[in-house]
Design an enzyme around this catalytic site. Structure first.
Site, mmCIF file in Angstrom:
data_model
loop_
_atom_site.group_PDB
_atom_site.id
_atom_site.type_symbol
_atom_site.label_atom_id
_atom_site.label_comp_id
_atom_site.label_asym_id
_atom_site.label_seq_id
_atom_site.Cartn_x
_atom_site.Cartn_y
_atom_site.Cartn_z
ATOM 1 N N GLY A 20 42.741 34.601 42.058
ATOM 2 C CA GLY A 20 43.426 34.394 40.793
ATOM 3 C C GLY A 20 44.319 33.181 40.879
ATOM 4 C CG MET A 22 50.379 34.969 42.932
ATOM 5 S SD MET A 22 51.175 36.552 42.562
ATOM 6 C CE MET A 22 52.244 36.750 43.988
ATOM 7 N N GLY A 23 46.898 33.859 43.866
ATOM 8 C CA GLY A 23 46.434 33.917 45.247
ATOM 9 C C GLY A 23 45.039 34.478 45.341
ATOM 10 C CB VAL A 25 42.571 40.089 47.228
ATOM 11 C CG1 VAL A 25 42.435 41.404 47.989
ATOM 12 C CG2 VAL A 25 43.848 40.093 46.422
ATOM 13 C CE LYS A 40 48.387 40.691 45.530
ATOM 14 N NZ LYS A 40 49.314 41.145 44.452
ATOM 15 C CG ASP A 132 52.208 42.074 33.765
ATOM 16 O OD1 ASP A 132 51.904 42.021 32.551
ATOM 17 O OD2 ASP A 132 51.628 41.398 34.635
#
Length: 454
Positions: A20, A22-23, A25, A40, A132
């Site tokens: 994604g 952000m990072g 996995v 992650k 969220d």
């Protein structure tokens, strides 16, 4: 990173599971215990993302609950970047299930909503609000040796610890971070006094989408802000014909714009939804046999528009109340007039055609000129929410919402729906009435004949 690399001299990477903004996995294995885990890693290291990753580890570590993703360990790469070691999950997210099924039966929707409420209750007990909550952050896990699905709430990266004095409420100066379609009115306006009721609103949006296949507030950008803050709040019964009235009321009370009228805690939502959970409903949904790990929330896809005849093309089974023993016959008491008690709950039943849902990418809302920006999990929008609402209020006054039902009335409705209707009083047979009338007439005739004989 590539397959075979080692982290912290303990974990060996096996295969990439997801990526994604952000990072990324990875599935990995602990070389000593041979336990398979999910790791992650940050792909674009920054101070804000490091802070989010460490906060997720700290918050999830403080919540010990079956319906919350487990964090096993935290470490650093050779470059000094943090990584999380998490529980390896098998299944799919609720967002992926909705893409396949569009909407779910009421008993299964109640079960998933109840388990989400349990996770939120555990988080709220340690002064943590998620901020969220959305279908992409709810994972339906197939646990080995357990029948059915285990609901796991994921991604506490933007969660807020209400007990932390020095922790900033927002990650952007003057704005609020979240997925706008699921944010409460106070969250989308970046209120400083957020509390657990903001998660109750988000849960109400999730329940609405799970039941109807569409979100209560479609669209995006300024239009979405206006709808959430001042627009009409729809009811599930306006889209779904076969819905229990009390279940409809539970969702409506979660979506109360006035926090004082909204259900005050996730624990109350859990208790109300329990009445609609059917036996082993989760085990009826096939989520795939291939093992998968919990990945970063993917960009939420657009939920297809719900056709107008969805209720007839996809009928839901009606809940059948369980039989109960008949009530004992009590002795007659002198009749006295009792004060009238209005136990009805007038509900709006106006029909409304479902509308297509918009994208649910994470957006950053805050003051300042409108300009496009790129954020994690989709395109982010920079919107002056207060200016947008002021302009909308000048053009058209907000509609006055109908008075909401109370939690007590809903609980009474739930109790009434679980009791079988009492048997009707038997009417006397018409043949018996005719026989009695004939006997009376015969007696009168005999009396007249005897009188004349005298």
């Amino acid at each position: 990173m590539k397959s075979g690399d080692r982290l912290g001299s303990k974990y060996r990477l096996l295969r990439q599971l997801g990526a994604g903004a952000m990072g990324v996995v990875w599935e990995a294995i602990h070389e000593t215990t041979q336990r398979r885990v999910a790791i992650k890693l940050l792909t674009k290291p920054s101070e804000d993302l490091r802070h989010r990753l460490l906060r997720e580890a700290r918050i999830c570590g403080s919540i010990a609950h079956r319906n919350v993703i487990e964090i096993y360990d935290i470490g650093e790469t050779h470059e000094g970047e943090p990584y999380l070691v998490m529980q390896l999950l098998s299944g799919e997210t609720l967002a992926e299930l909705l893409l396949r099924k569009r909407r779910l039966p009421q008993p299964l929707a109640a079960q998933i909503g109840r388990d989400i409420a349990r996770a939120l209750t555990a988080a709220h007990a340690v002064n943590v609000i998620h901020r969220d909550l959305k279908p992409a952050n709810v994972f339906l896990h197939q646990e080995a040796g357990v029948e059915g699905l285990v609901v796991k709430v994921l991604d506490f990266g933007v969660a807020k610890n209400l007990a932390a004095v020095n922790e900033s409420l927002v990650t952007a100066v003057g704005g609020a971070v979240g997925s706008p379609a699921y944010m409460s009115p106070e969250a989308i306006m970046a209120a400083r006094d957020l509390d657990a009721r903001t998660d109750v609103w988000s849960l109400g949006v999730v329940l609405f989408e799970v039941l109807t296949g569409t979100r209560p507030f479609p669209g995006g950008g300024q239009e979405l802000v206006i709808r959430i803050a001042t627009g009409k709040i729809p009811r599930v019964s306006e889209i779904l014909r076969h819905v229990e009235p009390a279940f409809d009321d539970v969702v409506a009370m979660c979506l109360e714009r006035d926090r004082a009228k909204r259900i005050a805690s996730a624990a109350v939502v859990e208790r109300l939804l329990q009445a609609y959970v059917g036996p082993n409903d989760a085990s009826r949904i096939h989520v795939g046999l291939a093992e998968r790990a919990m990945a970063l929330p993917a960009p939420a896809a657009v939920i297809p528009e719900v056709p107008a005849n969805l209720e007839t093309t996809m009928p839901l089974p009606d809940n059948v109340p369980a039989p109960v023993a008949p009530a004992p016959i009590l002795p007659m008491q002198p009749w006295t007039a009792a004060p009238a008690v209005d136990t009805t709950m007038p509900l709006s039943r106006s029909s409304a055609q479902a509308q297509p849902a918009g994208k649910a990418g994470t957006a950053i809302l805050g003051p300042g000129p409108a300009k496009p920006a790129t954020g994690p999990r989709g395109t982010a929008l920079m919107i002056d929410a207060r200016a947008v609402l002021a302009q909308a209020q000048r053009s058209a006054p907000p509609p006055s919402p109908p008075p909401p039902p109370s939690v007590q009335n809903v609980e009474r409705s739930v109790a009434r729906s679980s009791i079988a209707p009492a048997s009707k009083k038997r009417r006397p047979s018409p043949i018996l009435g005719l026989a009695v009338s004939a006997l009376v007439a015969f007696g009168v005739g005999v009396a007249i004949i005897l009188g004349l004989a005298r």
